[in-house]
Design a protein around this motif. Structure first.
Motif, mmCIF file in Angstrom:
data_model
loop_
_atom_site.group_PDB
_atom_site.id
_atom_site.type_symbol
_atom_site.label_atom_id
_atom_site.label_comp_id
_atom_site.label_asym_id
_atom_site.label_seq_id
_atom_site.Cartn_x
_atom_site.Cartn_y
_atom_site.Cartn_z
ATOM 1 N N VAL A 143 -9.126 -9.356 -2.162
ATOM 2 C CA VAL A 143 -8.181 -8.118 -2.062
ATOM 3 C C VAL A 143 -8.811 -7.643 -1.119
ATOM 4 C CG1 VAL A 143 -7.301 -6.184 -2.829
ATOM 5 C CG2 VAL A 143 -7.530 -7.910 -4.772
ATOM 6 N N ALA A 144 -7.554 -7.638 0.415
ATOM 7 C CA ALA A 144 -7.905 -7.178 1.628
ATOM 8 C C ALA A 144 -7.711 -5.738 2.042
ATOM 9 C CB ALA A 144 -7.483 -8.706 2.172
ATOM 10 N N VAL A 145 -6.878 -5.483 1.654
ATOM 11 C CA VAL A 145 -6.640 -4.594 1.999
ATOM 12 C C VAL A 145 -6.353 -2.790 1.280
ATOM 13 C CG1 VAL A 145 -4.531 -4.606 1.917
ATOM 14 C CG2 VAL A 145 -5.183 -2.989 3.743
ATOM 15 N N GLN A 146 -7.027 -1.762 1.187
ATOM 16 C CA GLN A 146 -6.243 -0.391 0.313
ATOM 17 C C GLN A 146 -5.551 -0.062 1.019
ATOM 18 O OE1 GLN A 146 -7.657 0.801 -2.838
ATOM 19 N NE2 GLN A 146 -6.036 1.927 -2.850
ATOM 20 N N PRO A 147 -4.639 -0.555 0.229
ATOM 21 C CA PRO A 147 -3.053 0.609 0.609
ATOM 22 C C PRO A 147 -2.482 2.607 0.575
ATOM 23 C CG PRO A 147 -2.456 -0.677 -1.427
ATOM 24 C CD PRO A 147 -3.714 -0.503 -1.667
ATOM 25 N N LYS A 148 -2.730 2.867 1.873
ATOM 26 C CA LYS A 148 -2.982 4.279 1.914
ATOM 27 C C LYS A 148 -1.485 4.215 2.719
ATOM 28 C CE LYS A 148 -5.187 3.117 6.360
ATOM 29 N NZ LYS A 148 -5.505 1.283 5.919
ATOM 30 N N TRP A 149 -1.347 5.677 2.626
ATOM 31 C CA TRP A 149 -0.427 6.508 3.635
ATOM 32 C C TRP A 149 0.147 6.260 5.304
ATOM 33 C CZ3 TRP A 149 4.223 5.377 1.102
ATOM 34 C CH2 TRP A 149 4.247 6.110 -0.519
#
Length: 226
Positions: free
Chosen positions: A102-108
């Motif tokens: 999993v390549a990215v942690q979602p963020k605003w």
């Protein structure tokens, strides 16, 4: 006929309409890339690049002598932009992927970034519309320019891991479906309609991932050992 020649010339005939298999296959690669993006997988980027290369030849119908002699310069140009930004995203996600790939942690995005995205969307559309018109793009040209800018900004937002990128895709799809239907690109229009639903699901999914990550952080911070 070799496989490459077949891919370039083959069409699907439905009634009096001819749809290029390149358009269908390219959009299927795009759908697979979107699914990979939803799951935050690195392979989403190279898969998307293959679809972009195929669709570039599709949307320059008059140049490549395809059954649909319509040039959508914004649609064609955005495929090249997709490839460039996708290489950046591929590198970025490859650097940050974890053991589950999993390549990215979602963020605003920050408010500054949001304002920049909004100004870029509107300003870019206004600037590109007369340029695309002068080059002979299909009317309404503003819609082609809107799709180009939205696609660029959405892909950039995806590379950054900003959850808002899904909302930009929805704005692109709302304009893209009627434009593609009027230009005779029915396979792409159908997929855009599906994307409209898919991107909304993607937005909700990334928001849920963010919420769970936040809850896990709070739980770790208040646990006896935390």
């Amino acid at each position: 006929m070799n496989p490459l020649e077949w891919l370039f010339n083959a069409t699907l005939v439905i009634g009096d309409q001819q749809i290029l298999w390149r358009e269908i296959i390219g959009n299927l690669f795009g759908l697979a890339s979107a699914l990979g993006g939803l799951r935050r997988k690195v392979w989403a980027w190279p898969v998307g690049i293959i679809g972009n290369a195929l669709l570039f030849t599709v949307f320059l119908g008059a140049v490549f002598g395809t059954p649909n002699p319509v040039n959508l310069l914004g649609q064609a140009g955005r495929q090249l932009v997709f490839i460039a930004v996708s290489i950046y995203g591929w590198v970025q996600w490859s650097r940050t992927k974890n053991e589950e790939h999993v390549a990215v942690q979602p963020k605003w995005a920050s408010w500054k970034a949001r304002v920049g995205l909004g100004l870029g969307m509107i300003g870019g559309t206004l600037i590109l519309t007369p340029i695309f018109r002068a080059l002979g793009s299909f009317e309404p040209v503003w819609a082609d320019a809107w799709i180009f800018m939205g696609s660029l900004l959405a892909t950039w937002g995806m590379a950054k891991g900003w959850t808002e990128f899904w909302l930009i895709w929805i704005a692109v799809d709302l304009v893209g479906v009627p434009l593609l239907v009027s230009a005779g690109y029915y396979a792409s229009a159908l997929l855009y309609a599906f994307y409209g639903v898919f991107t909304f699901v993607g937005f909700l999914t990334w928001m849920r991932v963010q919420r769970r990550a936040r809850e896990a952080e709070l739980s770790a911070g208040t646990s006896p050992g935390g």
